[in-house]
Design a protein around this motif. Structure first.
Motif, PDB file in Angstrom:
ATOM      1  N   LEU A  19       0.836  -1.201   0.000  1.00  0.00           N
ATOM      2  CA  LEU A  19       0.000   0.000   0.000  1.00  0.00           C
ATOM      3  C   LEU A  19       0.871   1.252   0.000  1.00  0.00           C
ATOM      4  O   LEU A  19       0.594   2.210  -0.736  1.00  0.00           O
ATOM      5  CB  LEU A  19      -0.938   0.002   1.211  1.00  0.00           C
ATOM      6  CG  LEU A  19      -1.894   1.179   1.313  1.00  0.00           C
ATOM      7  CD1 LEU A  19      -2.800   1.248   0.083  1.00  0.00           C
ATOM      8  CD2 LEU A  19      -2.731   1.073   2.578  1.00  0.00           C
ATOM      9  N   ALA A  20       1.930   1.274   0.803  1.00  0.00           N
ATOM     10  CA  ALA A  20       2.839   2.430   0.851  1.00  0.00           C
ATOM     11  C   ALA A  20       3.494   2.652  -0.512  1.00  0.00           C
ATOM     12  O   ALA A  20       3.614   3.796  -0.969  1.00  0.00           O
ATOM     13  CB  ALA A  20       3.897   2.221   1.930  1.00  0.00           C
ATOM     14  N   ARG A  21       3.894   1.573  -1.170  1.00  0.00           N
ATOM     15  CA  ARG A  21       4.497   1.699  -2.495  1.00  0.00           C
ATOM     16  C   ARG A  21       3.497   2.248  -3.504  1.00  0.00           C
ATOM     17  O   ARG A  21       3.829   3.084  -4.346  1.00  0.00           O
ATOM     18  CB  ARG A  21       5.030   0.345  -2.967  1.00  0.00           C
ATOM     19  CG  ARG A  21       6.298  -0.071  -2.285  1.00  0.00           C
ATOM     20  CD  ARG A  21       6.792  -1.390  -2.808  1.00  0.00           C
ATOM     21  NE  ARG A  21       8.068  -1.730  -2.202  1.00  0.00           N
ATOM     22  CZ  ARG A  21       8.562  -2.934  -2.158  1.00  0.00           C
ATOM     23  NH1 ARG A  21       7.897  -3.947  -2.693  1.00  0.00           N
ATOM     24  NH2 ARG A  21       9.727  -3.152  -1.593  1.00  0.00           N
ATOM     25  N   HIS A  22       2.288   1.773  -3.425  1.00  0.00           N
ATOM     26  CA  HIS A  22       1.242   2.244  -4.331  1.00  0.00           C
ATOM     27  C   HIS A  22       0.977   3.735  -4.112  1.00  0.00           C
ATOM     28  O   HIS A  22       0.849   4.498  -5.075  1.00  0.00           O
ATOM     29  CB  HIS A  22      -0.032   1.421  -4.123  1.00  0.00           C
ATOM     30  CG  HIS A  22      -1.158   1.812  -5.004  1.00  0.00           C
ATOM     31  ND1 HIS A  22      -1.187   1.507  -6.342  1.00  0.00           N
ATOM     32  CD2 HIS A  22      -2.297   2.508  -4.749  1.00  0.00           C
ATOM     33  CE1 HIS A  22      -2.290   1.997  -6.874  1.00  0.00           C
ATOM     34  NE2 HIS A  22      -2.984   2.595  -5.928  1.00  0.00           N
ATOM     35  N   GLN A  23       0.895   4.165  -2.859  1.00  0.00           N
ATOM     36  CA  GLN A  23       0.659   5.577  -2.551  1.00  0.00           C
ATOM     37  C   GLN A  23       1.835   6.445  -3.001  1.00  0.00           C
ATOM     38  O   GLN A  23       1.642   7.537  -3.522  1.00  0.00           O
ATOM     39  CB  GLN A  23       0.393   5.756  -1.051  1.00  0.00           C
ATOM     40  CG  GLN A  23      -0.941   5.178  -0.616  1.00  0.00           C
ATOM     41  CD  GLN A  23      -1.102   5.140   0.899  1.00  0.00           C
ATOM     42  OE1 GLN A  23      -0.137   5.197   1.654  1.00  0.00           O
ATOM     43  NE2 GLN A  23      -2.355   5.041   1.335  1.00  0.00           N
ATOM     44  N   LEU A  24       3.057   5.943  -2.796  1.00  0.00           N
ATOM     45  CA  LEU A  24       4.239   6.678  -3.230  1.00  0.00           C
ATOM     46  C   LEU A  24       4.245   6.838  -4.749  1.00  0.00           C
ATOM     47  O   LEU A  24       4.526   7.914  -5.271  1.00  0.00           O
ATOM     48  CB  LEU A  24       5.513   5.972  -2.770  1.00  0.00           C
ATOM     49  CG  LEU A  24       6.831   6.598  -3.235  1.00  0.00           C
ATOM     50  CD1 LEU A  24       6.966   8.030  -2.706  1.00  0.00           C
ATOM     51  CD2 LEU A  24       7.999   5.741  -2.792  1.00  0.00           C
ATOM     52  N   ALA A  25       3.908   5.790  -5.455  1.00  0.00           N
ATOM     53  CA  ALA A  25       3.871   5.858  -6.917  1.00  0.00           C
ATOM     54  C   ALA A  25       2.841   6.887  -7.385  1.00  0.00           C
ATOM     55  O   ALA A  25       3.093   7.650  -8.322  1.00  0.00           O
ATOM     56  CB  ALA A  25       3.562   4.482  -7.504  1.00  0.00           C
ATOM     57  N   ALA A  26       1.700   6.925  -6.715  1.00  0.00           N
ATOM     58  CA  ALA A  26       0.663   7.895  -7.078  1.00  0.00           C
ATOM     59  C   ALA A  26       1.146   9.322  -6.831  1.00  0.00           C
ATOM     60  O   ALA A  26       0.935  10.218  -7.650  1.00  0.00           O
ATOM     61  CB  ALA A  26      -0.615   7.613  -6.298  1.00  0.00           C
ATOM     62  N   ARG A  27       1.821   9.553  -5.705  1.00  0.00           N
ATOM     63  CA  ARG A  27       2.349  10.899  -5.396  1.00  0.00           C
ATOM     64  C   ARG A  27       3.447  11.290  -6.383  1.00  0.00           C
ATOM     65  O   ARG A  27       3.529  12.437  -6.805  1.00  0.00           O
ATOM     66  CB  ARG A  27       2.866  10.972  -3.968  1.00  0.00           C
ATOM     67  CG  ARG A  27       1.754  10.768  -2.966  1.00  0.00           C
ATOM     68  CD  ARG A  27       1.696  11.604  -1.736  1.00  0.00           C
ATOM     69  NE  ARG A  27       2.738  12.496  -1.401  1.00  0.00           N
ATOM     70  CZ  ARG A  27       2.544  13.809  -1.249  1.00  0.00           C
ATOM     71  NH1 ARG A  27       1.358  14.323  -1.451  1.00  0.00           N
ATOM     72  NH2 ARG A  27       3.533  14.586  -0.883  1.00  0.00           N
ATOM     73  N   GLN A  28       4.294  10.339  -6.756  1.00  0.00           N
ATOM     74  CA  GLN A  28       5.343  10.636  -7.726  1.00  0.00           C
ATOM     75  C   GLN A  28       4.733  11.004  -9.078  1.00  0.00           C
ATOM     76  O   GLN A  28       5.205  11.912  -9.760  1.00  0.00           O
ATOM     77  CB  GLN A  28       6.282   9.441  -7.884  1.00  0.00           C
ATOM     78  CG  GLN A  28       7.194   9.242  -6.696  1.00  0.00           C
ATOM     79  CD  GLN A  28       8.007   7.965  -6.805  1.00  0.00           C
ATOM     80  OE1 GLN A  28       7.586   6.991  -7.424  1.00  0.00           O
ATOM     81  NE2 GLN A  28       9.175   7.965  -6.182  1.00  0.00           N
ATOM     82  N   GLU A  29       3.666  10.316  -9.443  1.00  0.00           N
ATOM     83  CA  GLU A  29       2.979  10.610 -10.694  1.00  0.00           C
ATOM     84  C   GLU A  29       2.381  12.016 -10.666  1.00  0.00           C
ATOM     85  O   GLU A  29       2.470  12.762 -11.645  1.00  0.00           O
ATOM     86  CB  GLU A  29       1.876   9.565 -10.922  1.00  0.00           C
ATOM     87  CG  GLU A  29       1.303   9.574 -12.305  1.00  0.00           C
ATOM     88  CD  GLU A  29       0.331   8.419 -12.503  1.00  0.00           C
ATOM     89  OE1 GLU A  29      -0.830   8.703 -12.862  1.00  0.00           O
ATOM     90  OE2 GLU A  29       0.727   7.265 -12.294  1.00  0.00           O
ATOM     91  N   GLN A  30       1.792  12.402  -9.543  1.00  0.00           N
ATOM     92  CA  GLN A  30       1.243  13.751  -9.392  1.00  0.00           C
ATOM     93  C   GLN A  30       2.348  14.808  -9.480  1.00  0.00           C
ATOM     94  O   GLN A  30       2.169  15.850 -10.119  1.00  0.00           O
ATOM     95  CB  GLN A  30       0.510  13.893  -8.057  1.00  0.00           C
ATOM     96  CG  GLN A  30      -0.761  13.096  -7.955  1.00  0.00           C
ATOM     97  CD  GLN A  30      -1.321  13.098  -6.530  1.00  0.00           C
ATOM     98  OE1 GLN A  30      -0.659  13.498  -5.579  1.00  0.00           O
ATOM     99  NE2 GLN A  30      -2.555  12.633  -6.392  1.00  0.00           N
ATOM    100  N   LEU A  31       3.475  14.548  -8.841  1.00  0.00           N
ATOM    101  CA  LEU A  31       4.588  15.486  -8.865  1.00  0.00           C
ATOM    102  C   LEU A  31       5.141  15.634 -10.273  1.00  0.00           C
ATOM    103  O   LEU A  31       5.398  16.746 -10.742  1.00  0.00           O
ATOM    104  CB  LEU A  31       5.689  15.029  -7.903  1.00  0.00           C
ATOM    105  CG  LEU A  31       6.945  15.902  -7.846  1.00  0.00           C
ATOM    106  CD1 LEU A  31       6.599  17.330  -7.440  1.00  0.00           C
ATOM    107  CD2 LEU A  31       7.953  15.294  -6.882  1.00  0.00           C
ATOM    108  N   LEU A  32       5.303  14.526 -10.961  1.00  0.00           N
ATOM    109  CA  LEU A  32       5.798  14.577 -12.329  1.00  0.00           C
ATOM    110  C   LEU A  32       4.843  15.359 -13.229  1.00  0.00           C
ATOM    111  O   LEU A  32       5.280  16.174 -14.050  1.00  0.00           O
ATOM    112  CB  LEU A  32       6.002  13.163 -12.864  1.00  0.00           C
ATOM    113  CG  LEU A  32       6.672  13.039 -14.216  1.00  0.00           C
ATOM    114  CD1 LEU A  32       8.069  13.650 -14.187  1.00  0.00           C
ATOM    115  CD2 LEU A  32       6.737  11.582 -14.632  1.00  0.00           C
ATOM    116  N   ALA A  33       3.548  15.139 -13.065  1.00  0.00           N
ATOM    117  CA  ALA A  33       2.556  15.878 -13.854  1.00  0.00           C
ATOM    118  C   ALA A  33       2.637  17.367 -13.566  1.00  0.00           C
ATOM    119  O   ALA A  33       2.510  18.195 -14.472  1.00  0.00           O
ATOM    120  CB  ALA A  33       1.155  15.351 -13.561  1.00  0.00           C
ATOM    121  N   ALA A  34       2.871  17.741 -12.323  1.00  0.00           N
ATOM    122  CA  ALA A  34       2.996  19.158 -11.971  1.00  0.00           C
ATOM    123  C   ALA A  34       4.257  19.769 -12.579  1.00  0.00           C
ATOM    124  O   ALA A  34       4.257  20.935 -12.985  1.00  0.00           O
ATOM    125  CB  ALA A  34       3.014  19.323 -10.454  1.00  0.00           C
TER     126      ALA A  34
END
Length: 145
Positions: A19-34
């Motif tokens: 779950l932590a890895r999944h959440q981290l991946a989602a946050r990284q994706e948001q940061l990259l999009a920004a």
């Protein structure tokens, strides 16, 4: 979470890690999009700082394109930076910097058909057009322009 993640989970610690890895991946994706796609700043990030970083990434990309194809900044002059900013806003970097430079040059031809540098850029991208025009009969040469 993927089926593989679910299959590999053996106990509660594995589930928490997955779950932590999944959440981290989602946050990284948001940061990259920004940073590269104009997306909103993720929670916990300073929007002004992200804009500054995004500008830096666009400038680095523009400088690399100018280095790989030095004719572009020379031909486009003061139009180079604003045109590249418009281009980068809708065209993420894919296929490498050389392909990016070529794609940008083609995009610039379409984006500013009346610009004074347009004929020179067209000749840079399509050098064979003039060469073949000299060898073909007049009617055929006009069709190739």
């Amino acid at each position: 979470m993927s089926e593989l993640d679910e299959y590999l989970i053996r106990d509660r610690a594995d589930a928490e890690l997955a779950l932590a890895r999944h959440q981290l991946a989602a946050r990284q994706e948001q940061l990259l999009a920004a940073l590269v796609a104009g997306g909103p700043a993720p929670a916990g990030f300073d929007p002004a700082q992200l804009r500054t970083q995004a500008e830096g990434l666009i400038a680095k990309r523009r400088e690399t394109v100018g280095h790989l194809m030095p004719e572009l900044p020379e031909l486009l002059g003061t139009d180079f930076a604003p045109l590249f900013r418009r281009y980068a806003a809708d065209h993420p970097l894919t296929g490498g910097y050389r392909a990016d430079a070529r794609t940008f040059a083609g995009w610039a031809l379409d984006a500013a058909p009346t610009a004074p540098w347009h004929p020179a850029l067209h000749h840079l991208l399509h050098p064979a057009t003039r060469r073949w025009a000299r060898l073909l009969p007049r009617r055929a040469a006009k069709a190739h322009r």
